[in-house]
Design a protein around this motif. Structure first.
Motif, PDB file in Angstrom:
ATOM      1  N   GLY A  55       0.792  -1.224   0.000  1.00  0.00           N
ATOM      2  CA  GLY A  55       0.000   0.000   0.000  1.00  0.00           C
ATOM      3  C   GLY A  55       0.823   1.272   0.000  1.00  0.00           C
ATOM      4  N   ASP A  56       2.076   1.214   0.467  1.00  0.00           N
ATOM      5  CA  ASP A  56       2.918   2.406   0.480  1.00  0.00           C
ATOM      6  C   ASP A  56       3.386   2.789  -0.916  1.00  0.00           C
ATOM      7  OD1 ASP A  56       2.895   2.970   3.266  1.00  0.00           O
ATOM      8  OD2 ASP A  56       4.237   1.269   3.578  1.00  0.00           O
ATOM      9  N   GLN A  57       3.320   1.840  -1.851  1.00  0.00           N
ATOM     10  CA  GLN A  57       3.785   2.112  -3.213  1.00  0.00           C
ATOM     11  C   GLN A  57       2.648   2.152  -4.227  1.00  0.00           C
ATOM     12  OE1 GLN A  57       6.772   3.012  -3.247  1.00  0.00           O
ATOM     13  NE2 GLN A  57       7.389   2.174  -1.263  1.00  0.00           N
ATOM     14  N   MET A  58       1.456   1.721  -3.815  1.00  0.00           N
ATOM     15  CA  MET A  58       0.387   1.497  -4.790  1.00  0.00           C
ATOM     16  C   MET A  58      -0.036   2.752  -5.525  1.00  0.00           C
ATOM     17  SD  MET A  58      -1.355  -0.623  -6.412  1.00  0.00           S
ATOM     18  CE  MET A  58      -0.890  -2.108  -5.498  1.00  0.00           C
ATOM     19  N   ASP A  59      -0.088   3.902  -4.839  1.00  0.00           N
ATOM     20  CA  ASP A  59      -0.544   5.125  -5.499  1.00  0.00           C
ATOM     21  C   ASP A  59       0.360   5.480  -6.672  1.00  0.00           C
ATOM     22  OD1 ASP A  59      -2.321   7.451  -5.605  1.00  0.00           O
ATOM     23  OD2 ASP A  59      -0.567   8.600  -5.016  1.00  0.00           O
ATOM     24  N   ASP A  60       1.676   5.466  -6.426  1.00  0.00           N
ATOM     25  CA  ASP A  60       2.616   5.795  -7.497  1.00  0.00           C
ATOM     26  C   ASP A  60       2.627   4.698  -8.555  1.00  0.00           C
ATOM     27  OD1 ASP A  60       4.990   7.656  -8.309  1.00  0.00           O
ATOM     28  OD2 ASP A  60       5.802   5.622  -8.464  1.00  0.00           O
ATOM     29  N   LEU A  61       2.592   3.441  -8.114  1.00  0.00           N
ATOM     30  CA  LEU A  61       2.617   2.328  -9.055  1.00  0.00           C
ATOM     31  C   LEU A  61       1.383   2.352  -9.951  1.00  0.00           C
ATOM     32  CD1 LEU A  61       3.895  -0.241 -10.133  1.00  0.00           C
ATOM     33  CD2 LEU A  61       2.762  -1.511  -8.294  1.00  0.00           C
ATOM     34  N   PHE A  62       0.227   2.670  -9.363  1.00  0.00           N
ATOM     35  CA  PHE A  62      -0.987   2.684 -10.172  1.00  0.00           C
ATOM     36  C   PHE A  62      -0.927   3.791 -11.221  1.00  0.00           C
ATOM     37  CE2 PHE A  62      -5.595   3.248 -10.967  1.00  0.00           C
ATOM     38  CZ  PHE A  62      -5.874   1.947 -11.359  1.00  0.00           C
ATOM     39  N   ASP A  63      -0.330   4.939 -10.862  1.00  0.00           N
ATOM     40  CA  ASP A  63      -0.129   5.990 -11.869  1.00  0.00           C
ATOM     41  C   ASP A  63       0.714   5.465 -13.026  1.00  0.00           C
ATOM     42  OD1 ASP A  63      -1.616   7.861 -10.498  1.00  0.00           O
ATOM     43  OD2 ASP A  63       0.116   8.867  -9.600  1.00  0.00           O
ATOM     44  N   ALA A  64       1.775   4.703 -12.690  1.00  0.00           N
ATOM     45  CA  ALA A  64       2.639   4.141 -13.733  1.00  0.00           C
ATOM     46  C   ALA A  64       1.873   3.135 -14.577  1.00  0.00           C
ATOM     47  CB  ALA A  64       3.864   3.477 -13.095  1.00  0.00           C
ATOM     48  N   ILE A  65       1.055   2.300 -13.932  1.00  0.00           N
ATOM     49  CA  ILE A  65       0.267   1.308 -14.670  1.00  0.00           C
ATOM     50  C   ILE A  65      -0.703   2.007 -15.617  1.00  0.00           C
ATOM     51  CG2 ILE A  65      -1.517  -0.468 -14.444  1.00  0.00           C
ATOM     52  CD1 ILE A  65      -0.118  -1.283 -11.793  1.00  0.00           C
ATOM     53  N   ARG A  66      -1.350   3.050 -15.138  1.00  0.00           N
ATOM     54  CA  ARG A  66      -2.276   3.801 -15.995  1.00  0.00           C
ATOM     55  C   ARG A  66      -1.542   4.408 -17.186  1.00  0.00           C
ATOM     56  NH1 ARG A  66      -7.185   5.628 -14.564  1.00  0.00           N
ATOM     57  NH2 ARG A  66      -6.758   7.661 -15.486  1.00  0.00           N
ATOM     58  N   MET A  67      -0.356   4.964 -16.931  1.00  0.00           N
ATOM     59  CA  MET A  67       0.423   5.558 -18.011  1.00  0.00           C
ATOM     60  C   MET A  67       0.832   4.499 -19.028  1.00  0.00           C
ATOM     61  SD  MET A  67       3.794   5.846 -19.221  1.00  0.00           S
ATOM     62  CE  MET A  67       4.860   5.567 -17.802  1.00  0.00           C
ATOM     63  N   LEU A  68       1.291   3.337 -18.533  1.00  0.00           N
ATOM     64  CA  LEU A  68       1.778   2.290 -19.425  1.00  0.00           C
ATOM     65  C   LEU A  68       0.663   1.656 -20.245  1.00  0.00           C
ATOM     66  CD1 LEU A  68       4.258   0.607 -16.936  1.00  0.00           C
ATOM     67  CD2 LEU A  68       4.901   1.751 -19.063  1.00  0.00           C
ATOM     68  N   SER A  69      -0.541   1.605 -19.659  1.00  0.00           N
ATOM     69  CA  SER A  69      -1.642   0.910 -20.343  1.00  0.00           C
ATOM     70  C   SER A  69      -2.548   1.850 -21.122  1.00  0.00           C
ATOM     71  CB  SER A  69      -2.483   0.125 -19.316  1.00  0.00           C
ATOM     72  OG  SER A  69      -3.087   0.989 -18.375  1.00  0.00           O
ATOM     73  N   ASN A 167      10.252  -2.856 -13.041  1.00  0.00           N
ATOM     74  CA  ASN A 167      10.685  -2.796 -11.649  1.00  0.00           C
ATOM     75  C   ASN A 167      10.384  -1.393 -11.113  1.00  0.00           C
ATOM     76  OD1 ASN A 167      11.849  -3.406  -9.192  1.00  0.00           O
ATOM     77  ND2 ASN A 167      13.948  -3.266  -9.913  1.00  0.00           N
ATOM     78  N   HIS A 168       9.588  -1.326 -10.060  1.00  0.00           N
ATOM     79  CA  HIS A 168       9.251  -0.053  -9.429  1.00  0.00           C
ATOM     80  C   HIS A 168      10.211   0.169  -8.259  1.00  0.00           C
ATOM     81  CE1 HIS A 168       7.019   2.497  -6.512  1.00  0.00           C
ATOM     82  NE2 HIS A 168       6.647   3.137  -7.595  1.00  0.00           N
ATOM     83  N   VAL A 169      10.823   1.350  -8.196  1.00  0.00           N
ATOM     84  CA  VAL A 169      11.826   1.642  -7.167  1.00  0.00           C
ATOM     85  C   VAL A 169      11.425   2.875  -6.365  1.00  0.00           C
ATOM     86  CG1 VAL A 169      14.247   2.175  -6.692  1.00  0.00           C
ATOM     87  CG2 VAL A 169      13.657   0.663  -8.611  1.00  0.00           C
ATOM     88  N   ASP A 170      11.485   2.738  -5.050  1.00  0.00           N
ATOM     89  CA  ASP A 170      11.306   3.872  -4.142  1.00  0.00           C
ATOM     90  C   ASP A 170      12.698   4.313  -3.696  1.00  0.00           C
ATOM     91  OD1 ASP A 170      10.859   5.641  -2.074  1.00  0.00           O
ATOM     92  OD2 ASP A 170       9.384   4.401  -1.036  1.00  0.00           O
ATOM     93  N   TRP A 171      13.184   5.409  -4.317  1.00  0.00           N
ATOM     94  CA  TRP A 171      14.500   5.955  -3.950  1.00  0.00           C
ATOM     95  C   TRP A 171      14.304   6.793  -2.689  1.00  0.00           C
ATOM     96  CZ3 TRP A 171      18.359   3.838  -6.586  1.00  0.00           C
ATOM     97  CH2 TRP A 171      18.134   3.390  -7.887  1.00  0.00           C
ATOM     98  N   HIS A 172      14.313   6.175  -1.546  1.00  0.00           N
ATOM     99  CA  HIS A 172      13.886   6.801  -0.298  1.00  0.00           C
ATOM    100  C   HIS A 172      14.702   8.038   0.059  1.00  0.00           C
ATOM    101  CE1 HIS A 172      13.229   7.230   4.069  1.00  0.00           C
ATOM    102  NE2 HIS A 172      12.065   6.657   3.846  1.00  0.00           N
TER     103      HIS A 172
END
Length: 203
Positions: A55-69, A167-172
């Motif tokens: 859940g800590d990454q889902m918001d950003d990841l979902f944006d990427a998924i939307r962009m990619l699809s 690969n999704h990366v969180d550069w903390h």
């Protein structure tokens, strides 16, 4: 210590120093993780996206998924499937005693999405840091190796499937607009296979 011990900050996992160094080498030197460019894929029926449930990454990841699809001029139609460990679960060598049952559920969902929605485009994700991978003492490169093995499993389900891995990366330690810098990278399959023949055998 395998270098996969995670520090916790406000409940979030952060990259270890070793993971950070490995990822930067893959991105900046070896070019095995690259910023995605438009792919010649069929998104007319949307895309099946298989990812970790973090859940800590889902918001950003979902944006990427939307962009990619996204298909030009049309609303994105991502069909999201999640598990802890995400797409890695389908690797036949994934280190998890529950893998068979969890992998079976993902396979059933992929086939259901194909049959119900007519989707043949599949986007598969691993991410770093990953709590499930860390718990199994699986490093960044090994995680990508599992993702590529899992890709072959999916391709074996239906030869018509178009599969791409990311690969999704969180550069903390890097901030953008007051938040962590996060990036989703495309994994060029042939380049990865050529570099890591010992990790993923080519058939």
């Amino acid at each position: 210590d395998s270098g996969q011990t995670k520090e916790k900050a406000m409940g979030n996992l952060i990259l270890s120093r070793e993971e950070d160094e490995v990822l930067k080498k893959l991105v900046e030197v070896e070019k095995l993780l690259v910023v995605p460019e438009p792919h010649q894929l069929d998104f007319s029926q949307g895309a099946i996206a298989v990812a970790c449930a973090d859940g800590d990454q889902m918001d950003d990841l979902f944006d990427a998924i939307r962009m990619l699809s996204a298909e030009k001029g049309k609303k994105p139609r991502p069909h999201l499937l999640t598990e802890h460990g995400g797409a890695l679960v389908l690797s036949p060598d994934w280190h998890d005693p529950d893998r068979p049952g969890r992998a079976r559920r993902i396979v059933e969902d992929i086939i259901d999405a194909r049959d119900m929605k007519g989707i043949y485009t599949i986007l598969r994700f691993c991410h770093a840091p990953c709590g499930k991978a860390g718990a199994r003492k699986v490093g960044v490169e090994e995680s990508i190796g599992h993702l590529m093995k899992a890709k072959k499993v999916v391709k074996g389900l239906d030869s018509r499937f178009q599969v791409r891995c990311f690969n999704h990366v969180d550069w903390h330690d890097e901030a953008v607009n007051g938040d962590h810098r996060k990036e989703t990278y495309f994994i060029p399959a042939e380049r990865w296979y050529q570099r890591y023949r010992s990790i993923v055998a080519i058939t």
